[in-house]
Design an enzyme around this catalytic site. Sequence first.
Site, PDB file in Angstrom:
ATOM      1  N   ALA A 102       0.827  -1.214   0.000  1.00 29.72           N
ATOM      2  CA  ALA A 102       0.000   0.000   0.000  1.00 29.72           C
ATOM      3  C   ALA A 102       0.858   1.260   0.000  1.00 29.72           C
ATOM      4  O   ALA A 102       0.618   2.200  -0.778  1.00 29.72           O
ATOM      5  CB  ALA A 102      -0.932  -0.010   1.215  1.00 29.72           C
ATOM      6  N   GLU A 103       1.871   1.306   0.853  1.00 31.58           N
ATOM      7  CA  GLU A 103       2.693   2.511   0.939  1.00 31.58           C
ATOM      8  C   GLU A 103       3.519   2.725  -0.320  1.00 31.58           C
ATOM      9  O   GLU A 103       3.694   3.855  -0.777  1.00 31.58           O
ATOM     10  CB  GLU A 103       3.603   2.486   2.171  1.00 31.58           C
ATOM     11  CG  GLU A 103       4.365   3.783   2.321  1.00 31.58           C
ATOM     12  CD  GLU A 103       4.754   4.132   3.741  1.00 31.58           C
ATOM     13  OE1 GLU A 103       5.450   5.150   3.893  1.00 31.58           O
ATOM     14  OE2 GLU A 103       4.370   3.423   4.679  1.00 31.58           O
ATOM     15  N   THR A 104       3.995   1.657  -0.923  1.00 34.25           N
ATOM     16  CA  THR A 104       4.772   1.793  -2.155  1.00 34.25           C
ATOM     17  C   THR A 104       3.919   2.383  -3.272  1.00 34.25           C
ATOM     18  O   THR A 104       4.345   3.314  -3.973  1.00 34.25           O
ATOM     19  CB  THR A 104       5.357   0.432  -2.578  1.00 34.25           C
ATOM     20  OG1 THR A 104       6.213  -0.052  -1.540  1.00 34.25           O
ATOM     21  CG2 THR A 104       6.135   0.544  -3.873  1.00 34.25           C
TER      22      THR A 104
END
Length: 126
Positions: A49-51
């Site tokens: 998700a963060e990537t």
Amino acid sequence: MNAPGDHLHQRMGLEILEASAERVVGRMPVKGNTQPHGLLHGGASCVLAETLGSTGAALHAGAGRIAVGIEINATHHRSATSGHVTAVATRVHGGRTLATYAIEITDDEGRAVCTARLTCMLRDAR
């Protein structure tokens, strides 16, 4: 200097399939990203998700600027034990100093595995 493959997302086998400031799509294998019980690790879902959200935020920020994650939350709906998980990050807010993305992660059957939200601070590169 980082060697090729020396970034976390690379070690996890994450692939970005589509990327724009509005929407980023990627996938990651479950194998190699599990917790001791053989289930996809919740932290792996957060890395995915963060990537993707950070990629979208960086594209939104534009040349000469960077995106830095400042808040992430995730709800895990079901486990995944094999195959791949696919994520779609969609921009919710894109301002001058902040960008927020909603990220939906699904398994190979299209079932919800995790939903997340990421907010990035946008700033000038040094």
